[in-house]
Design a protein around this motif. Structure first.
Motif, PDB file in Angstrom:
ATOM      1  N   ARG A  53       1.289   4.002  -3.201  1.00 60.27           N
ATOM      2  CA  ARG A  53       0.860   5.303  -2.712  1.00 60.27           C
ATOM      3  C   ARG A  53       2.019   6.546  -3.204  1.00 60.27           C
ATOM      4  O   ARG A  53       1.974   7.400  -3.790  1.00 60.27           O
ATOM      5  CB  ARG A  53       0.425   5.596  -1.449  1.00 60.27           C
ATOM      6  N   ASP A  54       3.166   5.849  -2.742  1.00 61.40           N
ATOM      7  CA  ASP A  54       4.300   6.856  -3.053  1.00 61.40           C
ATOM      8  C   ASP A  54       4.865   6.755  -4.256  1.00 61.40           C
ATOM      9  O   ASP A  54       5.217   8.059  -4.946  1.00 61.40           O
ATOM     10  CB  ASP A  54       5.703   6.063  -2.279  1.00 61.40           C
TER      11      ASP A  54
ATOM     12  N   GLY B 120       2.719   6.268  -7.036  1.00 63.17           N
ATOM     13  CA  GLY B 120       1.840   6.671  -7.970  1.00 63.17           C
ATOM     14  C   GLY B 120       1.151   5.666  -9.040  1.00 63.17           C
ATOM     15  O   GLY B 120       0.705   5.934 -10.114  1.00 63.17           O
TER      16      GLY B 120
ATOM     17  N   LYS C 139       0.917  -1.084   0.203  1.00 61.28           N
ATOM     18  CA  LYS C 139      -0.098  -0.162  -0.071  1.00 61.28           C
ATOM     19  C   LYS C 139       0.942   1.144  -0.097  1.00 61.28           C
ATOM     20  O   LYS C 139       0.494   2.444  -0.827  1.00 61.28           O
ATOM     21  CB  LYS C 139      -0.947  -0.181   1.263  1.00 61.28           C
TER      22      LYS C 139
ATOM     23  N   GLY D 223      -6.382  -1.790  -2.040  1.00 62.63           N
ATOM     24  CA  GLY D 223      -6.597  -0.794  -3.191  1.00 62.63           C
ATOM     25  C   GLY D 223      -6.973  -1.364  -4.547  1.00 62.63           C
ATOM     26  O   GLY D 223      -6.763  -0.342  -5.434  1.00 62.63           O
TER      27      GLY D 223
END
Length: 268
Positions: free
Chosen positions: A66-67, A69, A62, A100
């Protein structure tokens, strides 16, 4: 190029999820497909991993998504089987939702048609309940063999709950045409997987699909026209497992970079 690229699970041949996402991001790709456990094909001898059993790995995944993209375009490994009921997939669905995943993809694995439709419908409902989309992948070797049959399954389930995954090899080998793509309602195309292949295969189809796909531009499929007919902005998941290169010891970062580069050159 109007279509962003993704790197599919099969292309990285057993690589761990964090490294998979990192490699995709390093190559300028914005999506990956993801399974919950390592594929049986692991020519690089990557360490075994499981998102089911390792909460720490899920947290790392996760964070890197997120980091960097990158999105999980599809959760894989949710095929319909005669051995178990779709309701047994609830825990796996929860994990995909946790990390996600945008959508869940399923294939029928050759299950009898009535059961396949019933089980696909259950999976679609489960994905919908978790705010994930659901796609049905067709394959000439399974029960749902063509785009037309996949669309029938979508209509059976409900177009608000399902769409189709179009794999370029399966599509053209099952008799698909570029015109069909151009005339298809864009809302019915949930995900696209891209590779090249010869127009006619020789030998075991599934074996070729797992190990004999070609880099876009190196086969006979009209991929440029196919991509031009797709809805603008649709992510193209590159599914090109270069087994020979992997078995020769070539690092995955090198041959996956070659796949992305040659695809961009073809579609420029």
């Amino acid at each position: 190029m109007p279509h962003p690229l993704g790197i599919e699970l099969l292309t990285v041949l057993g690589m761990g999820p964090v490294d998979h996402v990192t490699l995709a991001a390093d190559l300028g790709c914005t999506a990956v497909s993801m399974g919950l456990t390592q594929l049986p094909m692991n020519p690089h001898d990557y360490p075994a991993w499981s998102l089911r059993e390792d909460a720490g790995l899920r947290a790392e995944l996760k964070a890197v998504l997120r980091d960097r993209g990158v999105a999980i375009s599809i959760g894989e490994g949710m095929g319909v089987s005669p051995e178990f009921d779709a309701s047994e997939r609830a825990a796996d669905m929860d994990i995909f939702a946790e990390v996600g995943a945008i959508r869940i993809n399923s294939v029928d694995m050759g299950v009898e048609r009535e059961r396949a439709l019933d089980q696909l419908g259950k999976l679609a409902e489960m994905a919908h309940a978790r705010d994930m989309e659901f796609t049905i992948e067709f394959c000439p070797a399974f029960t749902i063999r063509t785009l037309g049959e996949a669309l029938e399954a979508v209509r059976h389930i409900g177009e608000d709950k399902a769409s189709v995954l179009i794999d370029s090899m399966h599509f053209f080998r099952s008799g698909g045409t570029v015109r069909q793509i151009a005339e298809l309602d864009p809302a019915l195309i949930g995900h696209v997987q891209l590779c090249d292949a010869q127009r006619k295969g020789i030998g075991n189809y599934l074996q070729e699909a797992m190990t004999g796909r070609l880099i876009p531009g190196e086969g006979d499929l009209p991929l440029r026209e196919f991509v031009d007919a797709l809805p603008r902005g649709k992510t193209l998941g590159l599914e090109v497992p270069l087994m020979a290169q992997a078995q020769s010891g070539q690092p995955a970062a090198e041959y996956v970079a070659e796949i992305a580069l040659k695809t961009r050159e073809l579609l420029a």
